[in-house]
Design a protein around this motif. Structure first.
Motif: not given
Length: 382
Positions: A327-338
């Motif tokens: 899971l990535a913090p909501a709306g955190d594009i860099a975290a979702l990419a990670d």
């Protein structure tokens, strides 16, 4: 075996492409298999339709052939003098009264003690005006508290749902929040997993899948921004976007603008979700808001590990972060990419998380969920 009941399931639409429609017909089938007399009612027929069985096995009714017009309210004194607008509003109001009378007539086909299950907030406008005397009325929301709170639906829920026999959300976490906000009749009911594919995805294709309506809520624009960070580091991977919707042309233009046309495949809508997932090794969900996303559960059932925005309690209820998905913090594009880079770059992690996902998601089985419905029906009759 529990006693047989009349159950009316009322939704915005009975055939609109989307998760609530799938939930509606799956729940209708489950309750019918338990011996209940089920009827599914939609406020209107939809333009963007989901493929449904030709003979679902229970009556399906739409009160309007198309989406009914929005009520007209004069904003200034001069607006009251607009005779054509007043006539259109009078015709709309009369058409609504006819629809409500028809709905009342459908409800009267059952004896006292029937269950009226309203799956969406907007549909409650018609049910609230219909004759439900002698029946138990259950209201539902398929979105999180935060997503409702940020929209006009919050006021509607507060004004119209506090007096229902039961108000259901999808997770215990959201139920606790609503209870703290004064909704004393709130409970929770998770969505049911339809089943497990016989064979899980082999997770060998260099393919990431997204499945969902092409609309603002599903955040496909954020997914494209995310993929713009992933694609240069994973040039041999492809992103398959399954779905249709009102934002399709705009999203495809954004894809071109970001230079992603070579690595993004627009798959269109699919009626074969297991087949789509069998061709994927990773699933991604980029929604701005969710309830209890069925696509996420279906991916896990196929053994496909998920990377998702932690945008709602239902998401973190389904995915155990670091165990069977990321899971990535909501709306955190860099975290979702990670998270996507970690899953696409580590086959051992993909396999381990995919296998755990397929096992863990079975706690939301149909058998478990339908028993919870039976317990609720019996509770409301006490």
């Amino acid at each position: 075996m529990s006693r047989s009941r009349d159950v009316f399931i009322v939704s915005n639409s009975t055939d609109e492409l989307g998760g609530v429609t799938g939930w509606t017909h799956r729940t209708a089938r489950l309750l019918q298999e338990r011996g209940h007399r089920v009827r599914v009612i939609g406020i209107h027929a939809s333009e963007l339709k989901m493929a449904l069985p030709d003979t679902p096995g229970y009556p399906v009714t739409a009160l309007y052939p198309t989406h009914p017009p929005t009520p007209w309210a004069p904003k200034r004194l001069r607006d009251r003098l607009r005779i054509p607008a007043r006539r259109r509003e009078a015709a709309r109001a009369e058409e609504k009264r006819r629809a409500v009378r028809r709905l009342s007539g459908i409800f009267r086909t059952a004896g006292p003690g029937a269950i009226v299950l309203v799956t969406q907030v907007w549909a409650m406008e018609w049910v609230g005006e219909a004759d439900t005397c002698g029946h138990r009325v259950i209201g539902m929301s398929h979105e999180s508290y935060d997503y409702s709170r940020a929209s006009h639906r919050y006021r509607w829920i507060k004004n119209h749902y506090s007096t229902l026999d039961r108000w259901l959300v999808l997770t215990e976490e959201d139920a606790d929040i609503w209870a703290g906000d004064g909704m004393n009749n709130v409970g929770f009911m998770p969505n049911a997993l339809a089943g497990l594919p016989d064979v899980p995805s082999p997770r060998t294709a260099k393919s990431v899948a997204s499945i969902g309506r092409l609309s603002d809520q599903k955040g496909i624009d954020m997914l494209l921004d995310t993929w713009a960070l992933v694609a240069p580091q994973r040039p041999d991977w492809r992103l398959g976007v399954y779905g249709a919707g009102e934002d399709e042309a705009e999203l495809k233009a954004l894809c071109t603008e970001l230079g992603l046309d070579g690595s993004v495949e627009w798959k269109g809508r699919t009626d074969d979700v297991p087949g789509a997932l069998a061709d994927a090794s990773v699933f991604v969900q980029s929604s701005r808001g969710e309830g209890f996303p069925l696509a996420l559960m279906e991916a896990m059932a196929s053994g496909v590990p998920c990377a998702a925005f932690d945008c709602a309690p239902g998401v973190r209820e389904i995915v155990r972060d670091g165990e069977d998905g990321l899971l990535a913090p909501a709306g955190d594009i860099a975290a979702l990419a990670d998270r996507l880079l970690r899953l696409t770059g580590n086959p051992r992690m993909r396999d381990a998380m995919g296998e755990r996902a397929r096992t863990n998601v079975q706690r939301f089985s149909e058998a478990e969920t339908v028993c919870r419905w039976e317990e609720l029906f019996a509770f409301l009759e006490r």
